[in-house]
Design a protein around this motif. Structure first.
Motif, PDB file in Angstrom:
ATOM      1  N   LEU A  57       5.863   3.470   5.896  1.00 19.49           N
ATOM      2  CA  LEU A  57       4.757   2.470   5.320  1.00 19.49           C
ATOM      3  C   LEU A  57       3.426   2.197   6.204  1.00 19.49           C
ATOM      4  CD1 LEU A  57       7.133  -0.365   4.001  1.00 19.49           C
ATOM      5  CD2 LEU A  57       6.369   1.949   3.179  1.00 19.49           C
ATOM      6  N   LYS A  58       2.568   1.859   5.614  1.00 23.50           N
ATOM      7  CA  LYS A  58       1.124   1.465   6.545  1.00 23.50           C
ATOM      8  C   LYS A  58       1.418   0.673   7.791  1.00 23.50           C
ATOM      9  CE  LYS A  58      -3.186  -0.848   5.601  1.00 23.50           C
ATOM     10  NZ  LYS A  58      -4.426   0.241   5.372  1.00 23.50           N
TER      11      LYS A  58
ATOM     12  N   PHE B   8       9.797   2.780  -2.276  1.00 19.00           N
ATOM     13  CA  PHE B   8       8.499   2.870  -2.082  1.00 19.00           C
ATOM     14  C   PHE B   8       8.043   2.610  -3.359  1.00 19.00           C
ATOM     15  CE2 PHE B   8       4.309   4.883  -1.760  1.00 19.00           C
ATOM     16  CZ  PHE B   8       3.868   4.273  -0.670  1.00 19.00           C
ATOM     17  N   PHE B   9       6.956   1.679  -3.659  1.00 18.89           N
ATOM     18  CA  PHE B   9       6.441   1.359  -5.070  1.00 18.89           C
ATOM     19  C   PHE B   9       5.180   2.234  -4.956  1.00 18.89           C
ATOM     20  CE2 PHE B   9       3.909  -1.262  -8.086  1.00 18.89           C
ATOM     21  CZ  PHE B   9       5.024  -1.655  -8.993  1.00 18.89           C
TER      22      PHE B   9
ATOM     23  N   LYS C 191      -5.744   2.271  -3.764  1.00 19.47           N
ATOM     24  CA  LYS C 191      -5.164   2.046  -5.091  1.00 19.47           C
ATOM     25  C   LYS C 191      -5.653   0.682  -5.840  1.00 19.47           C
ATOM     26  CE  LYS C 191      -0.887   4.530  -4.351  1.00 19.47           C
ATOM     27  NZ  LYS C 191      -0.273   4.582  -2.977  1.00 19.47           N
TER      28      LYS C 191
ATOM     29  N   ASP D  23      -2.063  -3.539  -4.920  1.00 20.80           N
ATOM     30  CA  ASP D  23      -0.680  -2.969  -5.636  1.00 20.80           C
ATOM     31  C   ASP D  23       0.362  -3.868  -5.030  1.00 20.80           C
ATOM     32  OD1 ASP D  23      -1.117  -1.720  -3.373  1.00 20.80           O
ATOM     33  OD2 ASP D  23      -0.526   0.208  -4.047  1.00 20.80           O
ATOM     34  N   VAL D  24       0.406  -3.818  -3.440  1.00 27.13           N
ATOM     35  CA  VAL D  24       1.743  -4.340  -2.995  1.00 27.13           C
ATOM     36  C   VAL D  24       1.365  -5.090  -1.506  1.00 27.13           C
ATOM     37  CG1 VAL D  24       3.510  -3.322  -1.358  1.00 27.13           C
ATOM     38  CG2 VAL D  24       2.872  -2.153  -3.551  1.00 27.13           C
TER      39      VAL D  24
ATOM     40  N   THR E  71       3.082  -5.720   2.033  1.00 30.23           N
ATOM     41  CA  THR E  71       4.325  -5.593   3.115  1.00 30.23           C
ATOM     42  C   THR E  71       4.183  -6.438   4.090  1.00 30.23           C
ATOM     43  OG1 THR E  71       4.429  -3.236   2.271  1.00 30.23           O
ATOM     44  CG2 THR E  71       5.630  -3.747   4.382  1.00 30.23           C
TER      45      THR E  71
ATOM     46  N   ARG F 199       6.636  -7.432  -1.386  1.00 28.27           N
ATOM     47  CA  ARG F 199       7.987  -6.959  -0.871  1.00 28.27           C
ATOM     48  C   ARG F 199       8.867  -7.845  -0.018  1.00 28.27           C
ATOM     49  NH1 ARG F 199       8.281  -0.974  -0.204  1.00 28.27           N
ATOM     50  NH2 ARG F 199       9.558  -1.576   1.625  1.00 28.27           N
TER      51      ARG F 199
END
Ligand SMILES: O=P(O)(O)OC[C@H]1O[C@H](OP(=O)(O)OP(=O)(O)O)[C@H](O)[C@@H]1O
Ligand SMILES: O=C(O)c1cc(=O)[nH]c(=O)[nH]1
Length: 218
Positions: free
Chosen positions: A25-26, A34-35, A73, A125-126, A128, A156
């Motif tokens: 992940l970043k 993973f999404f 994204k 989008d997400v 984390t 998450r």
């Protein structure tokens, strides 16, 4: 669950957005899932997605002046949300996005679209560990604008820099709404109802959650 949450999960399943394996992940964390919002890759999927984000925004009552979709994204997500707000809710708002690398020719710079002024609602989008939102906040402050809130598809429910979730940290530090369409617990519920074949996945996710999950959830 609200209708748009169910619709979002079903769309994510249909588009194979949720992937299992080993992903860096970043944040540098290695995750068993993973999404991948890049898999929302048809016109119809983006139209549905835009409606889900728009409904979530309208239901939350958050006040803002423009949408900001961070690269990469967040760019199609912000665009689809702006279209759905206009088409479905009669709310016509400006939207902007950024380049990860500054453009040196033509109009130049890293910001594209509407001027970054007023209260910016970030669409991504997400979340984390919250790094991406902290980066976009710096961009907003540099432009002299303010952060109105953040809307994401998936929370998450992981630690930020401390024990609480990154989402909770953002809410507390900036006194803003951070709104997610779904959270990790919805994915776990889904796997739990998917039967024996998901037992191994659930085990891996539980192990990951023990390492990186927030102690105090969002
Ligand atoms: O909360 P964080 O720990 O920052 O992680 C979440 C961020 O990581 C990804 O961005 P990234 O820049 O990696 O990907 P993209 O270029 O595909 O949007 C994702 O799109 C979020 O913006
Ligand atoms: O933390 C990340 O980098 C990340 C997690 C995830 O599930 N999806 C994604 O696009 N990025």
């Amino acid at each position: 669950m609200k209708g748009y949450q169910t619709e979002f999960i079903e769309l994510a399943r249909a588009c194979n957005v949720l992937q299992f394996g080993q992903f860096e992940l970043k944040s540098g964390r290695t995750s068993p899932y993973f999404f991948n919002a890049g898999k929302f890759s048809t016109g119809r999927a983006m139209a549905t997605l835009g409606r889900c984000y728009a409904q979530c925004i309208v239901d939350s009552g958050v006040e803002f002046d423009l949408l900001l979709g961070p690269a990469y994204k967040g760019i199609p997500l912000g665009t689809a949300t702006a279209i759905a707000l206009a088409d479905q809710h009669g709310i016509n708002v400006p939207f902007a996005y950024n380049r990860k690398e500054v453009k040196a020719h033509g109009e130049g710079g890293s910001l594209v679209g509407a001027s970054l002024v007023g209260r910016a609602l970030v669409i991504d989008d997400v979340i984390t560990a919250g790094t991406a939102v902290r980066e976009v906040l710096a961009m907003i402050e540099d432009a002299g604008a303010t952060l109105a809130g953040v809307v994401i598809g998936l929370d998450r429910q992981e630690r930020g820099v401390d024990q609480v979730s990154a989402v909770q940290e953002l809410r507390q530090a900036h006194e803003i709404p951070v709104i997610s369409i779904i959270a990790l617990e919805h994915i776990i519920d889904y796997l739990g109802s998917a039967g024996a074949e998901s037992t191994e996945l659930l085990g891996a996710m539980q192990h990951y959650r023990e390492q990186f999950g927030a102690i105090v959830d969002s």
